[in-house]
Design a protein around this motif. Structure first.
Motif, short mmCIF file in Angstrom:
data_model
loop_
_atom_site.label_atom_id
_atom_site.label_comp_id
_atom_site.label_asym_id
_atom_site.label_seq_id
_atom_site.Cartn_x
_atom_site.Cartn_y
_atom_site.Cartn_z
N GLU A 202 0.72 -0.98 0.00
CA GLU A 202 -0.18 0.18 -0.11
C GLU A 202 1.31 0.82 -0.35
OE1 GLU A 202 -2.56 -0.09 2.91
OE2 GLU A 202 -3.22 -1.94 3.22
N VAL A 203 2.03 1.07 0.99
CA VAL A 203 2.70 1.94 0.54
C VAL A 203 3.45 2.62 -0.57
CG1 VAL A 203 4.81 3.36 1.64
CG2 VAL A 203 3.92 1.56 3.23
N PHE A 204 3.71 1.68 -1.03
CA PHE A 204 4.39 1.30 -2.84
C PHE A 204 3.21 2.61 -3.94
CE2 PHE A 204 7.61 -1.14 -0.63
CZ PHE A 204 8.50 -0.50 -0.28
N ASP A 205 1.99 1.96 -3.61
CA ASP A 205 0.70 2.31 -4.50
C ASP A 205 0.86 3.37 -4.17
OD1 ASP A 205 1.07 -0.52 -5.24
OD2 ASP A 205 -0.64 -1.15 -3.96
N HIS A 206 0.56 4.04 -2.89
CA HIS A 206 0.60 5.92 -3.18
C HIS A 206 1.68 6.41 -2.86
CE1 HIS A 206 -3.20 5.33 -0.70
NE2 HIS A 206 -2.87 3.99 0.79
N MET A 207 2.97 6.43 -3.37
CA MET A 207 3.42 6.90 -4.31
C MET A 207 3.64 6.51 -5.31
SD MET A 207 6.67 4.95 -1.19
CE MET A 207 8.16 6.11 -2.25
N ASP A 208 3.40 5.35 -5.89
CA ASP A 208 3.37 5.73 -7.27
C ASP A 208 2.04 6.62 -7.91
OD1 ASP A 208 5.49 3.90 -8.05
OD2 ASP A 208 4.27 2.08 -7.62
N LYS A 209 1.15 6.12 -6.71
CA LYS A 209 -0.17 6.57 -7.82
C LYS A 209 -0.71 7.64 -6.71
CE LYS A 209 -1.52 4.28 -10.57
NZ LYS A 209 -2.33 2.43 -11.39
N PRO A 210 -0.46 9.13 -6.21
CA PRO A 210 -0.51 9.98 -4.94
C PRO A 210 -2.16 10.09 -4.98
CG PRO A 210 1.35 10.78 -6.49
CD PRO A 210 0.69 9.90 -6.77
N ASP A 211 -1.97 10.19 -3.49
CA ASP A 211 -3.63 10.20 -3.45
C ASP A 211 -4.04 12.12 -2.48
OD1 ASP A 211 -5.72 10.84 -2.03
OD2 ASP A 211 -6.22 8.48 -1.62
N PRO A 212 -4.38 13.03 -2.71
CA PRO A 212 -3.94 14.20 -1.29
C PRO A 212 -4.50 13.88 -0.76
CG PRO A 212 -4.91 14.12 -3.81
CD PRO A 212 -5.12 13.18 -3.88
N SER A 213 -5.26 12.59 0.11
CA SER A 213 -5.64 12.52 1.41
C SER A 213 -4.47 12.18 1.91
CB SER A 213 -7.17 11.55 1.14
OG SER A 213 -6.64 10.56 0.75
N VAL A 214 -4.02 11.81 1.51
CA VAL A 214 -2.52 10.83 2.27
C VAL A 214 -1.63 11.90 2.53
CG1 VAL A 214 -0.75 9.04 1.83
CG2 VAL A 214 -3.13 8.22 1.19
N ILE A 215 -1.10 11.98 4.01
CA ILE A 215 -0.05 13.39 3.82
C ILE A 215 1.39 12.85 3.65
CG2 ILE A 215 0.49 15.37 4.70
CD1 ILE A 215 -2.79 16.12 4.92
N LYS A 216 1.20 11.53 5.53
CA LYS A 216 2.05 11.30 5.95
C LYS A 216 1.34 9.75 6.01
CE LYS A 216 5.39 12.79 6.51
NZ LYS A 216 6.73 12.26 5.92
N MET A 217 2.84 8.67 6.13
CA MET A 217 2.06 6.97 6.75
C MET A 217 3.28 7.21 7.55
SD MET A 217 1.87 5.47 2.45
CE MET A 217 3.15 6.65 1.55
N VAL A 218 2.60 6.20 8.19
CA VAL A 218 3.90 5.34 9.51
C VAL A 218 3.43 3.92 9.39
CG1 VAL A 218 4.03 4.78 11.78
CG2 VAL A 218 3.41 7.53 10.95
N ILE A 219 4.31 3.77 9.49
CA ILE A 219 4.51 1.48 8.80
C ILE A 219 4.71 1.19 10.26
CG2 ILE A 219 5.37 0.05 8.01
CD1 ILE A 219 7.08 1.44 5.51
N LEU A 220 3.76 0.08 10.80
CA LEU A 220 3.86 -0.78 11.91
C LEU A 220 4.66 -2.11 11.49
CD1 LEU A 220 -0.32 0.44 12.55
CD2 LEU A 220 2.27 1.65 13.03
N PHE A 221 5.06 -2.36 12.05
CA PHE A 221 6.04 -3.27 12.69
C PHE A 221 5.07 -4.72 13.33
CE2 PHE A 221 9.37 -1.88 10.77
CZ PHE A 221 10.25 -2.26 9.80
N GLU A 222 4.53 -5.68 12.66
CA GLU A 222 3.66 -6.63 13.89
C GLU A 222 4.96 -7.39 14.89
OE1 GLU A 222 0.51 -7.51 11.09
OE2 GLU A 222 1.86 -7.29 9.40
N GLU A 223 4.01 -7.42 15.79
CA GLU A 223 4.86 -9.18 15.94
C GLU A 223 4.80 -10.56 15.73
OE1 GLU A 223 4.97 -8.79 21.08
OE2 GLU A 223 3.34 -7.69 20.42
#
Length: 223
Positions: A202-223
């Motif tokens: 999803e992160v790379f998708d937003h980078m390839d096709k920017p969405d104005p509503s996506v301003i800053k992404m935080v990536i969450l590592f899971e256990e």
């Protein structure tokens, strides 16, 4: 920015919610550049660009007691967000004349310090136009554009401008954490998307096709 959400808080000194802790680093950048710019309460501030870093510089200036902060952008929604974060005036440079509005707001004096957080080719030349920054004022560029700009020695020396470079967040993590603990920053809407590492595409998708509503992404590592 990466942070593991094993619990609802990320402990640094007092307890800070983990989603907020992910924002310590960008807010520390805002703290560093405002320190480099020698921001004081008496300053009249101009911020060109009200994306994430611009919004954070704005909040750091207000935390330092600045009474007049002017924010400029080409997006009305971004400027509305800046108002929520404490901007005293906003200017849409697509529809308004930047010099004329600055002169109007400052009663012909110009601002004492300008931050270039838009960082596009020509943005530094833009804010150095006569009528924006006052004589003996300060200009803080935040970008890493490598294209040459039309800046001359005369533009700097005739008005005795200080051009102050800034990068990273030198020694500002602890003061920033203290400000967060004391609720001096409005963190709502700074990070807009929290994405699990298992959904990293999803992160790379937003980078390839920017969405104005996506301003800053935080990536969450899971256990």
């Amino acid at each position: 920015y990466f942070i593991a959400p094993e619990s609802e808080v990320y402990k640094i000194g007092k307890e800070i919610p983990w989603k907020d802790a992910a924002l310590v680093e960008p807010f520390a950048i805002g703290a560093h550049c405002t320190n480099r710019g020698r921001v004081v309460p008496e300053d009249t501030v101009l911020i060109l660009g009200t994306g994430t870093i611009g919004a954070i510089i704005l909040q750091n200036c207000k935390a330092k007691g600045c009474k007049t902060v002017i924010c400029c952008d080409v997006s009305d929604s971004s400027l509305e967000r800046a108002k929520r974060y404490g901007a005293d005036y906003v200017i849409n440079t697509k529809t308004e004349n930047l010099i004329n509005r600055v002169q109007e707001i400052t009663n012909g004096k110009g601002v004492t310090i300008a931050f270039d957080s838009a960082c596009f080719p020509g943005s530094l030349t833009l804010i150095m136009q006569p009528g924006i920054v006052c004589n003996a004022g300060r200009v803080v560029p935040m970008g890493f554009v490598t294209q040459p700009e039309a800046i001359t020695q005369a533009m700097i020396n005739q008005r005795e401008l200080d051009i102050i470079g800034s990068r990273m967040s030198c020694f500002q993590f602890e003061p920033t954490i203290k400000h967060m603990e004391d609720h001096k920053f409005n963190l709502d809407g700074i990070a807009t998307n929290f994405i699990k590492f298992s959904h990293i595409q999803e992160v790379f998708d937003h980078m390839d096709k920017p969405d104005p509503s996506v301003i800053k992404m935080v990536i969450l590592f899971e256990e």
